[in-house]
Design a protein around this motif. Structure first.
Motif, PDB file in Angstrom:
ATOM      1  N   PHE A 102      39.054  -3.968  55.336  1.00 19.13           N
ATOM      2  CA  PHE A 102      37.763  -3.570  56.458  1.00 19.13           C
ATOM      3  C   PHE A 102      36.870  -4.923  56.472  1.00 19.13           C
ATOM      4  O   PHE A 102      35.945  -4.717  57.365  1.00 19.13           O
ATOM      5  CB  PHE A 102      36.904  -2.660  55.898  1.00 19.13           C
ATOM      6  CG  PHE A 102      35.940  -3.018  54.668  1.00 19.13           C
ATOM      7  CD1 PHE A 102      36.655  -3.207  53.372  1.00 19.13           C
ATOM      8  CD2 PHE A 102      34.876  -3.469  54.873  1.00 19.13           C
ATOM      9  CE1 PHE A 102      35.829  -3.524  52.230  1.00 19.13           C
ATOM     10  CE2 PHE A 102      33.922  -3.830  53.688  1.00 19.13           C
ATOM     11  CZ  PHE A 102      34.579  -4.190  52.491  1.00 19.13           C
ATOM     12  N   LYS A 103      36.988  -5.850  55.811  1.00 22.56           N
ATOM     13  CA  LYS A 103      36.386  -7.151  55.786  1.00 22.56           C
ATOM     14  C   LYS A 103      36.046  -7.907  57.366  1.00 22.56           C
ATOM     15  O   LYS A 103      35.323  -8.446  57.386  1.00 22.56           O
ATOM     16  CB  LYS A 103      36.895  -8.268  54.808  1.00 22.56           C
ATOM     17  CG  LYS A 103      36.745  -7.657  53.374  1.00 22.56           C
ATOM     18  CD  LYS A 103      35.245  -7.814  52.976  1.00 22.56           C
ATOM     19  CE  LYS A 103      35.023  -7.710  51.303  1.00 22.56           C
ATOM     20  NZ  LYS A 103      36.076  -7.076  50.448  1.00 22.56           N
ATOM     21  N   ASN A 129      40.325 -11.071  49.701  1.00 25.92           N
ATOM     22  CA  ASN A 129      40.332 -10.348  51.250  1.00 25.92           C
ATOM     23  C   ASN A 129      39.152 -10.822  52.062  1.00 25.92           C
ATOM     24  O   ASN A 129      39.561 -11.050  53.372  1.00 25.92           O
ATOM     25  CB  ASN A 129      40.097  -8.956  51.030  1.00 25.92           C
ATOM     26  CG  ASN A 129      41.388  -8.335  50.432  1.00 25.92           C
ATOM     27  OD1 ASN A 129      42.449  -8.925  50.359  1.00 25.92           O
ATOM     28  ND2 ASN A 129      40.961  -7.181  49.721  1.00 25.92           N
ATOM     29  N   PRO A 230      35.551   2.645  47.464  1.00 25.84           N
ATOM     30  CA  PRO A 230      35.423   1.425  46.309  1.00 25.84           C
ATOM     31  C   PRO A 230      34.205   0.788  46.271  1.00 25.84           C
ATOM     32  O   PRO A 230      33.829   0.290  47.203  1.00 25.84           O
ATOM     33  CB  PRO A 230      36.671   0.933  46.549  1.00 25.84           C
ATOM     34  CG  PRO A 230      37.228   0.905  47.833  1.00 25.84           C
ATOM     35  CD  PRO A 230      36.382   2.145  48.316  1.00 25.84           C
ATOM     36  N   ILE A 231      33.833   0.190  44.929  1.00 21.24           N
ATOM     37  CA  ILE A 231      32.604  -0.713  45.002  1.00 21.24           C
ATOM     38  C   ILE A 231      32.881  -1.985  44.304  1.00 21.24           C
ATOM     39  O   ILE A 231      33.586  -1.882  43.317  1.00 21.24           O
ATOM     40  CB  ILE A 231      31.546   0.054  44.151  1.00 21.24           C
ATOM     41  CG1 ILE A 231      30.827   1.099  44.853  1.00 21.24           C
ATOM     42  CG2 ILE A 231      30.325  -1.124  44.012  1.00 21.24           C
ATOM     43  CD1 ILE A 231      29.546   1.746  44.112  1.00 21.24           C
ATOM     44  N   GLY A 232      32.854  -3.169  45.194  1.00 19.16           N
ATOM     45  CA  GLY A 232      32.967  -4.268  44.658  1.00 19.16           C
ATOM     46  C   GLY A 232      31.706  -4.940  44.451  1.00 19.16           C
ATOM     47  O   GLY A 232      30.944  -4.740  43.385  1.00 19.16           O
ATOM     48  N   GLY A 233      31.079  -5.381  45.534  1.00 25.95           N
ATOM     49  CA  GLY A 233      29.947  -5.995  45.455  1.00 25.95           C
ATOM     50  C   GLY A 233      28.845  -4.917  45.891  1.00 25.95           C
ATOM     51  O   GLY A 233      27.667  -4.787  45.762  1.00 25.95           O
ATOM     52  N   GLY A 234      29.314  -3.783  46.531  1.00 21.38           N
ATOM     53  CA  GLY A 234      28.686  -2.627  46.958  1.00 21.38           C
ATOM     54  C   GLY A 234      28.163  -2.485  48.262  1.00 21.38           C
ATOM     55  O   GLY A 234      27.626  -1.701  48.720  1.00 21.38           O
ATOM     56  N   GLY A 235      28.205  -3.624  49.187  1.00 25.17           N
ATOM     57  CA  GLY A 235      27.931  -3.884  50.463  1.00 25.17           C
ATOM     58  C   GLY A 235      28.572  -3.001  51.299  1.00 25.17           C
ATOM     59  O   GLY A 235      27.872  -2.212  52.257  1.00 25.17           O
ATOM     60  N   ASN A 236      29.597  -2.709  51.111  1.00 28.73           N
ATOM     61  CA  ASN A 236      30.201  -1.630  52.093  1.00 28.73           C
ATOM     62  C   ASN A 236      29.549  -0.167  51.793  1.00 28.73           C
ATOM     63  O   ASN A 236      29.478   0.225  52.894  1.00 28.73           O
ATOM     64  CB  ASN A 236      31.984  -1.595  51.921  1.00 28.73           C
ATOM     65  CG  ASN A 236      32.575  -0.998  52.902  1.00 28.73           C
ATOM     66  OD1 ASN A 236      32.218  -1.036  54.173  1.00 28.73           O
ATOM     67  ND2 ASN A 236      33.711  -0.462  52.535  1.00 28.73           N
ATOM     68  N   ALA A 295      40.233  -6.776  43.963  1.00 25.90           N
ATOM     69  CA  ALA A 295      39.402  -6.953  45.242  1.00 25.90           C
ATOM     70  C   ALA A 295      38.039  -6.386  44.846  1.00 25.90           C
ATOM     71  O   ALA A 295      36.904  -6.573  45.537  1.00 25.90           O
ATOM     72  CB  ALA A 295      40.113  -6.205  46.417  1.00 25.90           C
ATOM     73  N   ILE A 296      37.801  -5.478  43.707  1.00 29.47           N
ATOM     74  CA  ILE A 296      36.449  -5.117  43.286  1.00 29.47           C
ATOM     75  C   ILE A 296      36.215  -5.594  42.136  1.00 29.47           C
ATOM     76  O   ILE A 296      35.140  -4.910  41.365  1.00 29.47           O
ATOM     77  CB  ILE A 296      36.573  -3.648  43.597  1.00 29.47           C
ATOM     78  CG1 ILE A 296      37.537  -3.001  42.698  1.00 29.47           C
ATOM     79  CG2 ILE A 296      36.398  -3.059  45.021  1.00 29.47           C
ATOM     80  CD1 ILE A 296      37.598  -1.236  42.696  1.00 29.47           C
ATOM     81  N   GLU A 342      46.011  -0.809  48.809  1.00 30.82           N
ATOM     82  CA  GLU A 342      45.956  -1.876  47.669  1.00 30.82           C
ATOM     83  C   GLU A 342      45.214  -1.179  46.553  1.00 30.82           C
ATOM     84  O   GLU A 342      44.735  -0.163  46.662  1.00 30.82           O
ATOM     85  CB  GLU A 342      45.397  -3.051  48.085  1.00 30.82           C
ATOM     86  CG  GLU A 342      43.945  -3.285  48.449  1.00 30.82           C
ATOM     87  CD  GLU A 342      43.390  -4.495  48.362  1.00 30.82           C
ATOM     88  OE1 GLU A 342      43.037  -5.102  47.229  1.00 30.82           O
ATOM     89  OE2 GLU A 342      43.479  -5.438  49.283  1.00 30.82           O
ATOM     90  N   ALA A 344      42.598  -1.452  44.690  1.00 33.38           N
ATOM     91  CA  ALA A 344      41.055  -1.261  44.788  1.00 33.38           C
ATOM     92  C   ALA A 344      40.882  -0.174  45.620  1.00 33.38           C
ATOM     93  O   ALA A 344      39.910   0.635  45.326  1.00 33.38           O
ATOM     94  CB  ALA A 344      40.418  -2.536  45.633  1.00 33.38           C
ATOM     95  N   THR A 372      40.319   0.767  51.979  1.00 31.68           N
ATOM     96  CA  THR A 372      39.609  -0.292  52.308  1.00 31.68           C
ATOM     97  C   THR A 372      40.914  -1.531  52.709  1.00 31.68           C
ATOM     98  O   THR A 372      40.382  -2.259  53.548  1.00 31.68           O
ATOM     99  CB  THR A 372      38.639  -0.914  51.390  1.00 31.68           C
ATOM    100  OG1 THR A 372      39.395  -0.784  50.014  1.00 31.68           O
ATOM    101  CG2 THR A 372      37.475  -0.153  51.224  1.00 31.68           C
ATOM    102  N   GLY A 373      41.545  -1.615  51.895  1.00 32.98           N
ATOM    103  CA  GLY A 373      42.711  -2.684  52.215  1.00 32.98           C
ATOM    104  C   GLY A 373      44.230  -2.162  52.212  1.00 32.98           C
ATOM    105  O   GLY A 373      44.586  -1.150  51.431  1.00 32.98           O
TER     106      GLY A 373
HETATM  107  C1  LIG Z   1      35.907  -6.286  49.552  1.00 29.79           C
HETATM  108  C2  LIG Z   1      36.455  -5.087  49.267  1.00 29.79           C
HETATM  109  C3  LIG Z   1      36.070  -3.711  48.431  1.00 29.79           C
HETATM  110  C4  LIG Z   1      34.897  -3.934  48.052  1.00 29.79           C
HETATM  111  O1  LIG Z   1      33.672  -3.934  49.197  1.00 29.79           O
HETATM  112  P1  LIG Z   1      32.302  -4.360  48.649  1.00 29.79           P
HETATM  113  O2  LIG Z   1      31.564  -4.162  50.004  1.00 29.79           O
HETATM  114  O3  LIG Z   1      32.119  -5.693  47.915  1.00 29.79           O
HETATM  115  O4  LIG Z   1      31.920  -3.361  47.811  1.00 29.79           O
HETATM  116  C5  LIG Z   1      36.835  -2.846  48.396  1.00 29.79           C
HETATM  117  N1  LIG Z   1      38.258  -2.990  48.745  1.00 29.79           N
HETATM  118  C6  LIG Z   1      38.763  -4.005  49.452  1.00 29.79           C
HETATM  119  C7  LIG Z   1      40.179  -3.748  49.836  1.00 29.79           C
HETATM  120  C8  LIG Z   1      38.029  -5.040  49.593  1.00 29.79           C
HETATM  121  O5  LIG Z   1      38.594  -6.118  50.167  1.00 29.79           O
END
Ligand SMILES: *Cc1c(COP(=O)(O)O)cnc(C)c1O
Length: 409
Positions: A102-103, A129, A230-236, A295-296, A342, A344, A372-373
């Motif tokens: 989704f990036k 990613n 999924p939450i990595g940075g949480g922005g999505n 990725a998270i 993937e 994450a 997301t990926g």
């Molecule tokens: C970046 C990413 C996330 C997390 O997104 P955030 O906006 O950072 O929470 C989740 N899944 C995948 C595959 C990503 O590349």
């Protein structure tokens, strides 16, 4: 102009573009003027592609940087429903984006803005990613791109970035450290920070709202009960929630879904804060993050407070899942839907399995899991969880014996 930048700290508003508040250094957020409701409803109802939503992007130019992002499929997961005892599970497959995640949505917007502001160069901190997506959109826009990655990022994840012609540099640290590192570089060289977090770049985040817009149209303006992300940075998650709030303000839906944010147990700052009902600004950095969902693996989720606020406001849940639940979920999703996620992203299916099992999500409720990926982003993980296939001589009987063994299993 369709937006202003508002400082989250001092609340001042600006109609010139800045990355951080020029008055107090606070985080800036884009506020959109939604007063032309009829026009904006028409846009949302009739969009057929990502850039049809440009009225909702902080962009003033016609020269867009696009390589076919967005407008990803929403798949009704019939066989997954049967396995889980559910009736309405859908998969939004962001793995179909040009670089596999989704990036591409935030970075398409981010690079369009960089071209508009005549950026000399761009730099991003990433687990892989976002860096690959930045590299692709940098290539499409002709702007130089530096990608800072954690030292232990597998080369298979880095190679894509290098093939797009970006400069990859590994940092002895985690992804949060990479993002910390580049603030001074950006300030000194006057480069654009492309990291996909609002405190780094307030423009890119608006791209991910389109996931909510697409979901609403694809579900024929029905709001799902739950959206699992999924939450990595949480922005999505925060951005998708903002998109749903836009839809509600414009009268296209009458309620917003409950947002579920999922992390991996070994790196779960937001889930830990939620578990103790902490205020959104009380999220604590994880020391020595680890895990399979690379990725998270954000030690300090930069948009974690916005994500946790969205979870609280929507009546949702923040939770974490284990590495083995992620591996099981990747397999379950793959064999019931044909979608390869993937690690994450498989988190979302692991979370759904648990929430259904605990009775927190009901059989009749409608659920969207955001993949997301693409699973091809992390073949190492899939290979590690796969049994190597039999090898058979050029002998039909030998082949038959192996086939019979599978059939009798
Ligand atoms: C970046 C990413 C996330 C997390 O997104 P955030 O906006 O950072 O929470 C989740 N899944 C995948 C595959 C990503 O590349």
């Amino acid at each position: 102009m369709n937006y202003t930048l508002r400082c989250r700290i001092c609340k001042k508003q600006f109609d010139h573009d800045f990355f951080r508040c020029p008055a107090c250094g606070g985080v800036l957020e884009c506020d959109f003027d939604l007063s032309d409701q009829q026009h904006l409803r028409h846009v949302l109802q009739n969009a057929r592609g990502f850039w049809d939503y440009s009225d909702f992007f902080p962009i003033r130019t016609d020269h867009i940087v696009s390589i076919g992002e967005g407008e990803t499929p929403l798949v009704y997961a019939k066989n997954l429903c049967a396995e889980l005892g559910m009736q309405g599970v859908y998969i939004k497959n962001e793995g179909q984006n040009p670089t596999g995640t989704f990036k591409d949505r935030p970075l398409s917007v981010g690079y369009t803005k960089a071209v508009e502001l005549q950026a000399e160069a761009t730099i991003i901190g990433s687990a892989g990613n976002a860096g690959a997506a930045a590299a692709a959109y940098a290539a499409a826009s002709g702007i130089r791109c530096f990608v800072l990655l954690p030292e232990f990022t597998a080369m298979e994840r880095v190679a894509q970035t290098l093939r797009y012609g970006a400069h990859a540099i590994k940092i002895r640290g985690n992804v949060s450290d990479c993002i910390d590192m580049l603030n001074t570089v950006c300030a000194r060289r006057n480069w654009h920070n492309m990291s996909t977090a609002v405190p780094c770049n307030p423009f890119q985040a608006e791209g991910s709202k389109t996931i909510a817009y697409e979901l609403a149209r694809q579900l024929d303006w029905m709001t799902p009960d739950w959206v699992i992300i999924p939450i990595g940075g949480g922005g999505n998650l925060a951005s998708i929630y903002k998109g749903y709030c836009d839809l509600k303000k414009l009268g296209l839906i009458d309620r917003v879904p409950k947002m579920v944010g999922v992390q991996e147990e070994s790196c779960a700052a937001v889930a830990q804060a939620y578990a103790i009902h902490a205020a959104p600004d009380q999220i604590k950095r994880v020391e020595n993050p680890s895990g399979v969902a690379v990725a998270i693996q954000d030690a300090l989720p930069l948009d974690g407070s916005a994500a946790l606020q969205a979870i609280y406001d929507s009546g949702g849940i923040a939770m974490s899942v284990s590495a083995s639940q992620i591996a099981d979920a990747q397999s379950l999703l793959g064999r019931t839907t044909g979608i390869f996620a993937e690690p994450a992203s498989a988190c979302t299916v692991a979370a759904l399995t648990r929430l259904k099992g605990d009775g927190r999500i009901l059989k009749t409720e409608k659920v969207v899991c955001l993949v997301t990926g693409n699973g091809l982003k992390d073949t190492g993980f899939a290979i590690a969880h796969s049994v190597a296939p039999d090898v058979v001589d050029m002998d039909e009987q030998a082949l038959d014996r192996v086939i019979d063994r599978y059939i009798s299993m």
